[in-house]
Scaffold this active site. Structure first.
Site, PDB file in Angstrom:
ATOM      1  N   ARG A 104      -6.170  11.744   2.025  1.00  8.88           N
ATOM      2  CA  ARG A 104      -5.058  11.954   1.104  1.00  8.88           C
ATOM      3  C   ARG A 104      -5.615  12.488  -0.213  1.00  8.88           C
ATOM      4  O   ARG A 104      -6.419  11.820  -0.861  1.00  8.88           O
ATOM      5  CB  ARG A 104      -4.328  10.625   0.882  1.00  8.88           C
ATOM      6  CG  ARG A 104      -3.014  10.789   0.174  1.00  8.88           C
ATOM      7  CD  ARG A 104      -2.060   9.649   0.437  1.00  8.88           C
ATOM      8  NE  ARG A 104      -2.488   8.363  -0.076  1.00  8.88           N
ATOM      9  CZ  ARG A 104      -1.641   7.397  -0.415  1.00  8.88           C
ATOM     10  NH1 ARG A 104      -0.347   7.583  -0.295  1.00  8.88           N
ATOM     11  NH2 ARG A 104      -2.068   6.251  -0.860  1.00  8.88           N
ATOM     12  N   THR A 108      -2.474  15.227  -5.309  1.00 12.48           N
ATOM     13  CA  THR A 108      -1.158  15.604  -4.766  1.00 12.48           C
ATOM     14  C   THR A 108      -0.594  14.545  -3.816  1.00 12.48           C
ATOM     15  O   THR A 108       0.587  14.593  -3.480  1.00 12.48           O
ATOM     16  CB  THR A 108      -1.270  16.916  -3.960  1.00 12.48           C
ATOM     17  OG1 THR A 108      -2.153  16.677  -2.851  1.00 12.48           O
ATOM     18  CG2 THR A 108      -1.830  18.060  -4.797  1.00 12.48           C
ATOM     19  N   ASP A 200      -5.357  -0.934   0.544  1.00 13.32           N
ATOM     20  CA  ASP A 200      -5.917   0.222   1.255  1.00 13.32           C
ATOM     21  C   ASP A 200      -6.536  -0.262   2.563  1.00 13.32           C
ATOM     22  O   ASP A 200      -7.573  -0.946   2.553  1.00 13.32           O
ATOM     23  CB  ASP A 200      -6.968   0.907   0.380  1.00 13.32           C
ATOM     24  CG  ASP A 200      -7.440   2.211   1.005  1.00 13.32           C
ATOM     25  OD1 ASP A 200      -7.921   2.197   2.164  1.00 13.32           O
ATOM     26  OD2 ASP A 200      -7.311   3.256   0.356  1.00 13.32           O
ATOM     27  N   ASP A 203     -10.273   0.804   3.221  1.00 12.59           N
ATOM     28  CA  ASP A 203     -11.231   0.056   2.398  1.00 12.59           C
ATOM     29  C   ASP A 203     -11.371  -1.378   2.883  1.00 12.59           C
ATOM     30  O   ASP A 203     -12.470  -1.927   2.936  1.00 12.59           O
ATOM     31  CB  ASP A 203     -10.796   0.053   0.926  1.00 12.59           C
ATOM     32  CG  ASP A 203     -11.148   1.355   0.217  1.00 12.59           C
ATOM     33  OD1 ASP A 203     -11.985   2.113   0.756  1.00 12.59           O
ATOM     34  OD2 ASP A 203     -10.582   1.615  -0.858  1.00 12.59           O
TER      35      ASP A 203
HETATM   36  N1  URA Z   1      -2.605   3.784   2.935  1.00 12.05           N
HETATM   37  C1  URA Z   1      -3.062   2.514   2.832  1.00 12.05           C
HETATM   38  O1  URA Z   1      -4.146   2.190   3.314  1.00 12.05           O
HETATM   39  N2  URA Z   1      -2.284   1.610   2.206  1.00 12.05           N
HETATM   40  C2  URA Z   1      -1.080   1.914   1.677  1.00 12.05           C
HETATM   41  O2  URA Z   1      -0.423   1.041   1.125  1.00 12.05           O
HETATM   42  C3  URA Z   1      -0.634   3.252   1.795  1.00 12.05           C
HETATM   43  C4  URA Z   1      -1.415   4.172   2.431  1.00 12.05           C
END
Ligand code: URA
Length: 209
Positions: A104, A108, A200, A203
């Protein structure tokens, strides 16, 4: 119109709560995701066709059911989708595994493709596209587009947690793709994270925060 199938089994909901807790470490997070994936696998594979074969039990002959051999492909969206592969592969060892790499763009928030390797016969396979988080729907729709370009016809999207915005995005672009989720959360925040979500997922899986 695509269906959204929410897998509400108590074990799934219990384990998801543990995953959401901010103090849950990577080892537990990984194990819980594998366990939930296997439990969701029960729902996702519910309509796989069966065929009868004749077998000998120790007591006699009988006709008994086995999977009809429908070809499957598990396709994780890198990197967090990797956390859902083991669960599916242990249920369906004959499935092939493709990979789609998207990140991502932090400016953007749009998906950028950096890797794509799929089974050669993807067009003949039922595809289980997996990613724990369905946030904006940008990665999911980009992955579906890529799969379609490579010939995939039947695709199911399997997420752990989805935002209503992501479901709507997939829904509007690909009305024939059914979505399996363990939870539909409230919304996205300003950084496009799912609220309450679990942070995330990549992570937390890989301990890279
Ligand atoms: N990706 C993630 O890992 N967590 C989110 O909350 C949104 C996208």
């Amino acid at each position: 119109m695509n269906k959204v199938i929410i897998t509400e089994h108590p074990l799934i909901q219990h384990k998801l709560t543990l995953m959401r807790m901010k103090d849950t470490g990577s080892k537990d997070f990984r194990e819980l995701l594998t366990e939930i994936t296997m439990l969701m696998g029960y729902e996702v594979t519910k309509d796989l066709p069966l065929t009868d074969i004749e077998i000998d039990t120790p007591v006699g002959k009988t006709n008994s059911k086995i999977l009809a051999g429908k070809k499957l492909a598990i396709v994780p969206i890198l990197r967090a989708g990797i956390g859902m592969v083991d669960g599916f592969v242990s249920l369906i060892p004959a499935a092939k595994v493709g990979h789609i790499g998207l990140y991502r763009d932090p400016e953007t928030c749009k998906p950028v493709e950096y890797y794509c390797k799929l089974p050669q016969d993807i067009g003949e396979r039922e595809v289980f596209l997996v990613d724990p988080m369905l946030a904006t729907g940008g990665s999911a729709t980009a992955a579906i587009e890529l799969l379609r370009e490579k010939g995939a016809k039947n695709i199911r999207l399997i997420n752990l947690v989805a935002a209503p915005e992501g479901i709507e995005e997939v829904h509007s672009k690909y009305p024939d793709v059914d979505i399996y989720v363990a939870s539909v959360d409230e919304k996205l925040d300003d950084h496009k994270y799912i609220v309450p979500g679990l942070g995330d997922a990549g992570d937390r899986l890989f301990g890279t925060k």
